[in-house]
Structure formats: structure tokens, C-alpha cells
Design a protein around this motif. Structure first.
Motif: not given
Length: 132
Positions: A7-19
Motif C-alpha cells: 500500500g502507501i508508504v509514507i516517507r520522511d519529508a526531505h528536500f535535498p538542498g539549501r534554498v
């Protein structure tokens, strides 16, 4: 990756960068043409969803990722919500021992200061409590 039938897998929120943070309020933040509901932690390795909801949630365990990246951080801006709330002396001391200066301020002030320091390519990180 999800296996068949999970089913649906929820992943930790992460944006790989400095913005920069483009906007805040209504319980979340906008950055990099995306939005995140809840608090965030911005360190050199990226922007992460953060479980803290109140100043009482900000402790050494909540800042584990900050301590992991301490060699790349000179200053940590701590956005404490609508108003400035000092962080505990023992946490401030632990950060200082790791070589990180900490500056608590309201979330709005922390967002603005983070964006300025980021534009100057400074070694800055921030943890931001979401505000309504």
C-alpha cells in the motif's frame, strides 16, 4: 520502495538542498516551489520535516540532525513560533560546545534572518516552529 501489496508508504519529508524560505504561516512553509505543513529543520544537507510543535519539544534529541552536521554550521536560528522564547541554558551550552552559536527569535524573524544569511553563503541552519 514499496513492495507489492504494502500500500502507501509514507516517507520522511526531505528536500535535498539549501534554498530560501519563500513564505510561512497557516501551519507550514513554502520553499523551492513546494509546501510543507508543520515545522521544519534546515541544515546544510537539506530541509527536513520536523516533529517539534512547541518550544518545549526543542531539546538535544530534537536537534540531533543539527548536532550531526555541526562541523558545517556556525549559527543556528531557532524560530520559536509567534514570539521569542529563550531556549534552555543546557541546550544552548550543548550547542556552544559543538561549535554552534544559537539565536532564538520568532519564526518570522528567523525566516527573514535565515534567508539573508543564506544569500551571503554563511554557515547557517535554522529550526522553525510552524505558526498559524
Amino acid at each position: 520502495m514499496a513492495k507489492r501489496g504494502e500500500g502507501i508508504v509514507i516517507r520522511d519529508a526531505h528536500f535535498p538542498g539549501r534554498v530560501p524560505i519563500d513564505a510561512y504561516g497557516e501551519g507550514g512553509f513554502r520553499f523551492a516551489e513546494m509546501s510543507h505543513r508543520g515545522s521544519i529543520l534546515c541544515v546544510p544537507s537539506g530541509i527536513y520535516g520536523w516533529d517539534a510543535r512547541a518550544v518545549a519539544d526543542i531539546d538535544a534529541a530534537a536537534l540531533d540532525r543539527v548536532f550531526q552536521e555541526a562541523g558545517d554550521i556556525e549559527v543556528l536560528l531557532v524560530g520559536t513560533g509567534e514570539t521569542l522564547v529563550p531556549i534552555p541554558a543546557d541546550l544552548k551550552a550543548a550547542l556552544r560546545e559543538a561549535g554552534i552559536r544559537s539565536d532564538p527569535m520568532s519564526t518570522g524573524a528567523a525566516v527573514r534572518t535565515y534567508n539573508v544569511l543564506l544569500s551571503e553563503d554563511r554557515a547557517v541552519a535554522t529550526v522553525l516552529l510552524a505558526v498559524d
